[in-house]
Design a protein around this motif. Structure first.
Motif, PDB file in Angstrom:
ATOM      1  N   ALA A 161      35.846  39.043  32.478  1.00  0.00           N
ATOM      2  CA  ALA A 161      35.311  40.146  33.266  1.00  0.00           C
ATOM      3  C   ALA A 161      34.303  40.951  32.648  1.00  0.00           C
ATOM      4  N   GLN A 162      34.158  40.850  31.452  1.00  0.00           N
ATOM      5  CA  GLN A 162      33.049  41.541  30.360  1.00  0.00           C
ATOM      6  C   GLN A 162      31.765  40.723  30.843  1.00  0.00           C
ATOM      7  N   VAL A 163      31.934  39.539  30.911  1.00  0.00           N
ATOM      8  CA  VAL A 163      30.528  38.982  31.261  1.00  0.00           C
ATOM      9  C   VAL A 163      30.406  38.733  32.772  1.00  0.00           C
ATOM     10  N   ARG A 164      30.872  39.306  33.466  1.00  0.00           N
ATOM     11  CA  ARG A 164      30.906  39.360  34.850  1.00  0.00           C
ATOM     12  C   ARG A 164      31.481  38.304  35.821  1.00  0.00           C
ATOM     13  N   GLU A 172      36.630  34.442  38.263  1.00  0.00           N
ATOM     14  CA  GLU A 172      37.600  33.687  37.190  1.00  0.00           C
ATOM     15  C   GLU A 172      38.327  34.611  36.589  1.00  0.00           C
ATOM     16  N   SER A 173      38.049  36.079  36.342  1.00  0.00           N
ATOM     17  CA  SER A 173      39.108  36.824  35.756  1.00  0.00           C
ATOM     18  C   SER A 173      40.039  37.224  36.656  1.00  0.00           C
ATOM     19  N   GLU A 174      39.751  37.192  37.835  1.00  0.00           N
ATOM     20  CA  GLU A 174      41.113  37.791  38.637  1.00  0.00           C
ATOM     21  C   GLU A 174      41.801  36.346  38.585  1.00  0.00           C
ATOM     22  N   GLY A 217      43.272  44.471  37.840  1.00  0.00           N
ATOM     23  CA  GLY A 217      42.479  45.611  38.285  1.00  0.00           C
ATOM     24  C   GLY A 217      41.036  45.800  38.092  1.00  0.00           C
ATOM     25  N   LEU A 218      40.634  45.331  36.779  1.00  0.00           N
ATOM     26  CA  LEU A 218      39.102  45.428  36.611  1.00  0.00           C
ATOM     27  C   LEU A 218      38.580  44.509  37.230  1.00  0.00           C
ATOM     28  N   ALA A 219      38.947  43.261  37.403  1.00  0.00           N
ATOM     29  CA  ALA A 219      38.105  42.153  38.189  1.00  0.00           C
ATOM     30  C   ALA A 219      38.254  42.433  39.622  1.00  0.00           C
ATOM     31  N   LEU A 220      39.221  42.993  40.220  1.00  0.00           N
ATOM     32  CA  LEU A 220      39.235  43.307  41.945  1.00  0.00           C
ATOM     33  C   LEU A 220      38.385  44.409  42.120  1.00  0.00           C
TER      34      LEU A 220
END
Length: 92
Positions: A49-52, A56-58, A85-88
């Protein structure tokens, strides 16, 4: 391996960190350390998530959340839900 990964993380080497953590996950799974493997999957989800890498984060967050619940790791499941939640929210 895990210590080398954290050193890569501390120096901002995201690619090196991800490679080493993925190797650590394989080692944890092979040795039956499912708790540690799940923790590292959750860590990768956060870094993605930090590298956009939101998609994949989800996926990784969902995987970590399911595994953590199955293992009875309630705090880790909550952290994975936060990362989800951050990814979504980034995906819209």
């Amino acid at each position: 391996m895990k210590a080398r990964a954290y050193r890569a993380h501390a120096t901002g080497d995201w690619s090196g960190y991800l490679d080493l953590i993925e190797q650590a996950i394989v080692c944890f799974e092979q040795s039956g350390e499912l708790r540690n493997a799940c923790m590292q999957i959750n860590n990768i989800a956060f870094v993605k998530a930090q590298v956009r890498g939101y998609a994949e984060s989800e996926q990784l967050s969902r995987e970590a959340m399911v595994q953590a619940r199955r293992l009875g790791l309630h705090q880790l499941a909550t952290t994975a839900k936060h990362h989800l939640g951050l990814a979504l929210s980034a995906l819209g």
